[in-house]
Write a protein that holds these residues in place. Sequence first.
Motif, PDB file in Angstrom:
ATOM      1  N   ILE A   7      40.116  30.410  91.954  1.00 23.80           N
ATOM      2  CA  ILE A   7      39.440  30.144  90.675  1.00 23.80           C
ATOM      3  C   ILE A   7      37.943  30.442  90.802  1.00 23.80           C
ATOM      4  N   LEU A   8      37.349  30.000  91.939  1.00 24.98           N
ATOM      5  CA  LEU A   8      35.922  30.248  92.143  1.00 24.98           C
ATOM      6  C   LEU A   8      35.651  31.746  92.282  1.00 24.98           C
ATOM      7  N   SER A  42      30.953  36.815  86.776  1.00 26.58           N
ATOM      8  CA  SER A  42      29.611  36.373  86.409  1.00 26.58           C
ATOM      9  C   SER A  42      28.661  37.552  86.301  1.00 26.58           C
ATOM     10  N   PRO A  43      27.727  37.486  85.348  1.00 23.23           N
ATOM     11  CA  PRO A  43      26.689  38.520  85.319  1.00 23.23           C
ATOM     12  C   PRO A  43      25.764  38.349  86.516  1.00 23.23           C
ATOM     13  N   ASP A  93      31.946  29.508  84.044  1.00 22.52           N
ATOM     14  CA  ASP A  93      31.054  30.637  84.316  1.00 22.52           C
ATOM     15  C   ASP A  93      30.435  31.130  83.010  1.00 22.52           C
ATOM     16  N   HIS A  94      29.502  32.065  83.132  1.00 22.25           N
ATOM     17  CA  HIS A  94      28.834  32.612  81.947  1.00 22.25           C
ATOM     18  C   HIS A  94      29.107  34.108  81.856  1.00 22.25           C
ATOM     19  N   ASN A 124      29.532  28.983  73.603  1.00 23.03           N
ATOM     20  CA  ASN A 124      28.394  29.848  73.951  1.00 23.03           C
ATOM     21  C   ASN A 124      28.737  30.873  75.031  1.00 23.03           C
ATOM     22  N   GLY A 125      29.980  31.278  75.110  1.00 22.44           N
ATOM     23  CA  GLY A 125      30.351  32.368  76.023  1.00 22.44           C
ATOM     24  C   GLY A 125      30.764  31.897  77.397  1.00 22.44           C
ATOM     25  N   GLY A 126      31.533  32.766  78.095  1.00 24.67           N
ATOM     26  CA  GLY A 126      31.999  32.406  79.425  1.00 24.67           C
ATOM     27  C   GLY A 126      33.372  31.749  79.394  1.00 24.67           C
ATOM     28  N   THR A 127      33.815  31.340  80.576  1.00 20.58           N
ATOM     29  CA  THR A 127      35.163  30.792  80.725  1.00 20.58           C
ATOM     30  C   THR A 127      35.082  29.435  81.410  1.00 20.58           C
ATOM     31  N   VAL A 128      35.952  28.506  80.999  1.00 19.27           N
ATOM     32  CA  VAL A 128      36.116  27.247  81.739  1.00 19.27           C
ATOM     33  C   VAL A 128      37.535  27.204  82.282  1.00 19.27           C
ATOM     34  N   ALA A 129      37.662  27.055  83.584  1.00 14.80           N
ATOM     35  CA  ALA A 129      38.976  26.833  84.189  1.00 14.80           C
ATOM     36  C   ALA A 129      39.058  25.349  84.530  1.00 14.80           C
TER      37      ALA A 129
END
Length: 292
Positions: free
Chosen positions: A184-185, A192-193, A211-212, A265-270
Amino acid sequence: MARAGLSPVDKLTDTVEHVARTEDLSVRIPVEEDSEDEVARLSRSFNSMTSALASSRELQQQLIADAGHELRTPLTSLRTNIELLTRSEETGRPLPPADRKALLASVKAQMTELAALIGDLQTLSRSDAGHPADRVEVVSLQDTVEAALRRARLRGPELTITADLQPWYVRAEPSALERAIVNILDNAVKFSPEGGTIEVALDKGALTVRDHGPGIETDELPHVFDRFWRSPSARALPGSGLGLSIVARTVQQSGGEVSLRRAENGGTVATVRLPGAATPPPDLDPDDAGSQ
Ligand SMILES: Nc1ncnc2c1ncn2[C@@H]1O[C@H](COP(=O)(O)OP(=O)(O)OP(=O)(O)O)[C@@H](O)[C@H]1O
Ligand SMILES: [Mg+2]
């Protein structure tokens, strides 16, 4: 295969010979439910033997597939770093000393990781390694996340990864759990940017990794745990689409659940939720509950 008019013993012999010749473990000998004669009992034992062999073969195939996946991640990172170092040699444009030092440290860490993975594989391939269910023990999830963070940070040294971890104890196979969290990490690092931030939190057994990066389209979310599925936009990045399917299996084996969603506001949450407790079971010294 079974010829008509054969005696029960001939049918049994035919089937056994078929399995020996083809290694096809899906064959079952038909047995009448209420029949208790010797041939019926022998047929039932044969059927349970082939199904035990089939499930052990399936575990082995899964192990090989997973191992291929786990070995590829450090190898990809190693290749990228070495390409950067070679390019600087070839073009005569030296890298800033700090960057060069970081690259070399990462090369060393990835090699250590590869060696550790090969060690794990050798342990698992030993005949006394036992069934995965026998390797389950009480594990400190907080310690496991910390170990996974150390590994993931090496693959994204220019990222900021923050962690706020509260104690939680679960029952799991320690190395499989750590690999799942690393997967996951690694996704968060990969998507990530440059110079981005990843926030990791563990609270009451809920682990979140935010992450963003680009996020995942809502209509793609149902597919992320499928084996080999990758979003079309992810195909430029390295990977085989196996990581999250391995995560899902490991988490389910510990009675937990895992989900991904788009972050505000963008990105993903696992999110991984594992059943457990904030304190270790009374008969366990907390110092022994680590994942080393
Ligand atoms: N943090 C994330 N941000 C954006 N997309 C993601 C993220 N995590 C997973 N995905 C999407 O889900 C897909 C499947 O993830 P998974 O980890 O299974 O495979 P992978 O990372 O592409 O390859 P592998 O894990 O085998 O190296 C990814 O290809 C990507 O499309
Ligand atoms: Mg992945």
